[in-house]
Design an enzyme around this catalytic site. Structure first.
Site, PDB file in Angstrom:
ATOM      1  N   PHE A   1     -21.263  -2.969  22.756  1.00 40.79           N
ATOM      2  CA  PHE A   1     -21.931  -1.848  23.415  1.00 40.79           C
ATOM      3  C   PHE A   1     -20.937  -0.707  23.617  1.00 40.79           C
ATOM      4  O   PHE A   1     -19.867  -0.898  24.193  1.00 40.79           O
ATOM      5  CB  PHE A   1     -22.494  -2.311  24.766  1.00 40.79           C
ATOM      6  CG  PHE A   1     -23.004  -1.205  25.654  1.00 40.79           C
ATOM      7  CD1 PHE A   1     -23.859  -0.236  25.164  1.00 40.79           C
ATOM      8  CD2 PHE A   1     -22.635  -1.141  26.992  1.00 40.79           C
ATOM      9  CE1 PHE A   1     -24.333   0.787  25.982  1.00 40.79           C
ATOM     10  CE2 PHE A   1     -23.100  -0.135  27.818  1.00 40.79           C
ATOM     11  CZ  PHE A   1     -23.949   0.842  27.313  1.00 40.79           C
ATOM     12  N   SER A   2     -21.277   0.487  23.113  1.00 41.82           N
ATOM     13  CA  SER A   2     -20.492   1.702  23.351  1.00 41.82           C
ATOM     14  C   SER A   2     -19.059   1.510  22.843  1.00 41.82           C
ATOM     15  O   SER A   2     -18.859   1.241  21.654  1.00 41.82           O
ATOM     16  CB  SER A   2     -20.542   2.058  24.842  1.00 41.82           C
ATOM     17  OG  SER A   2     -20.081   3.356  25.076  1.00 41.82           O
ATOM     18  N   TYR A   3     -18.056   1.589  23.718  1.00 42.30           N
ATOM     19  CA  TYR A   3     -16.662   1.325  23.317  1.00 42.30           C
ATOM     20  C   TYR A   3     -16.517  -0.061  22.688  1.00 42.30           C
ATOM     21  O   TYR A   3     -15.666  -0.270  21.819  1.00 42.30           O
ATOM     22  CB  TYR A   3     -15.753   1.457  24.546  1.00 42.30           C
ATOM     23  CG  TYR A   3     -14.414   0.783  24.412  1.00 42.30           C
ATOM     24  CD1 TYR A   3     -13.378   1.377  23.690  1.00 42.30           C
ATOM     25  CD2 TYR A   3     -14.175  -0.457  25.008  1.00 42.30           C
ATOM     26  CE1 TYR A   3     -12.152   0.747  23.562  1.00 42.30           C
ATOM     27  CE2 TYR A   3     -12.955  -1.086  24.892  1.00 42.30           C
ATOM     28  CZ  TYR A   3     -11.938  -0.481  24.161  1.00 42.30           C
ATOM     29  OH  TYR A   3     -10.714  -1.103  24.030  1.00 42.30           O
TER      30      TYR A   3
ATOM     31  N   HIS B   1     -27.990   6.106  27.703  1.00 47.17           N
ATOM     32  CA  HIS B   1     -26.938   5.264  27.127  1.00 47.17           C
ATOM     33  C   HIS B   1     -26.823   3.895  27.793  1.00 47.17           C
ATOM     34  O   HIS B   1     -26.414   2.927  27.151  1.00 47.17           O
ATOM     35  CB  HIS B   1     -25.615   6.027  27.231  1.00 47.17           C
ATOM     36  CG  HIS B   1     -24.450   5.323  26.633  1.00 47.17           C
ATOM     37  ND1 HIS B   1     -24.380   4.974  25.296  1.00 47.17           N
ATOM     38  CD2 HIS B   1     -23.276   4.908  27.187  1.00 47.17           C
ATOM     39  CE1 HIS B   1     -23.215   4.389  25.041  1.00 47.17           C
ATOM     40  NE2 HIS B   1     -22.535   4.324  26.179  1.00 47.17           N
TER      41      HIS B   1
ATOM     42  N   GLY C   1     -18.065  -1.295  20.447  1.00 46.67           N
ATOM     43  CA  GLY C   1     -18.159  -1.210  18.991  1.00 46.67           C
ATOM     44  C   GLY C   1     -16.797  -1.166  18.328  1.00 46.67           C
ATOM     45  O   GLY C   1     -16.608  -1.726  17.233  1.00 46.67           O
TER      46      GLY C   1
END
Length: 233
Positions: free
Chosen positions: A76-78, A215, A80
């Site tokens: 998720f988000s960072y 987000h 990735g």
């Protein structure tokens, strides 16, 4: 029974996925939510030496020590950046990759410090090496208050250290899905998550899905996210 490994985003921890984890476990699946060093419940381990490699190792060691196979691995988000860096170490154990409104970095790319430079550097003792969490909006104010109280500063090296890849994610045999949050207006320029979404939505190497919220998908839409993951599994 499927095996899920869910990697949280910046300034957060395993608690990001507590509601999603419960739903998947009730459906009879194994779920692992490793907390990354120096943030979340492991904030006491923060130091200038913590970087992206530290977080990649957190996830790789969870998979190896638990001896997990046939995994649905989500970042998720960072997160990735973390799962991309973990690929060459655990690709033979993966069934499916899921990038949840996340970075999909190329070799040599870093997440980048919000509002700051993205180049790697040595952190001096006098440097401000902890990046404070930005404010985030949540659909439910009570959920937002709970999550915001648990957001912690994050070591700068995790944002500045580049990912090193021998092959891009598309070169590995596992399947891939990108999930884009579409509940906020598209910015101009589009930013990293929209840029990736635009690319993979047209690619035969990817599945592409959308969730109509902001987000903070795991907090805002745990039921929808869990249902999507069960479908992929």
């Amino acid at each position: 029974m499927a095996t899920f490994v869910l990697v949280h985003g910046a300034w957060s921890g395993a608690h990001d996925f507590r509601r999603v984890r419960d739903l998947l476990q009730r459906a009879g699946h194994q779920v692992f939510t490793p907390s990354l060093t120096g943030i979340g419940e492991r904030a006491h381990l923060a130091s200038p030496q913590v970087g992206l490699t530290t977080h990649i190792t957190d996830v790789v060691n969870c998979i190896r020590y638990e001896d997990l196979h046939d995994i649905v691995l989500l970042g998720f988000s960072y997160g990735g950046c973390v799962i991309t860096g973990a690929l060459e170490h655990v690709a033979d154990r993966l069934r499916h990759l899921v990038y949840l409104d996340a970075f999909v970095p190329a070799d040599g790319e870093a997440a980048g410090v919000p509002g700051g430079a993205t180049h790697p550097r040595i952190t001096d003792l006098g440097d401000a090496w902890l990046i404070p969490p930005p404010l985030r909006e949540f659909e439910d104010p009570e959920v937002g208050a709970w999550a915001t109280a648990r957001r912690t500063p994050q070591p700068i090296g995790t944002f500045t250290e580049p990912v090193r890849l021998t092959r891009p994610p598309e070169a590995y045999p596992c399947t891939r899905t990108y999930v884009k949050a579409t509940g906020e207006p598209r910015p101009e320029p589009p930013g990293p998550f929209w840029t990736v979404a635009d690319r993979v939505a047209k690619s035969p190497d990817w599945h592409y899905r959308e969730i109509a919220t902001n987000h903070q998908i795991p907090s805002n839409r745990p039921e929808e996210l869990a249902a999507l993951l069960l479908e992929l599994a």
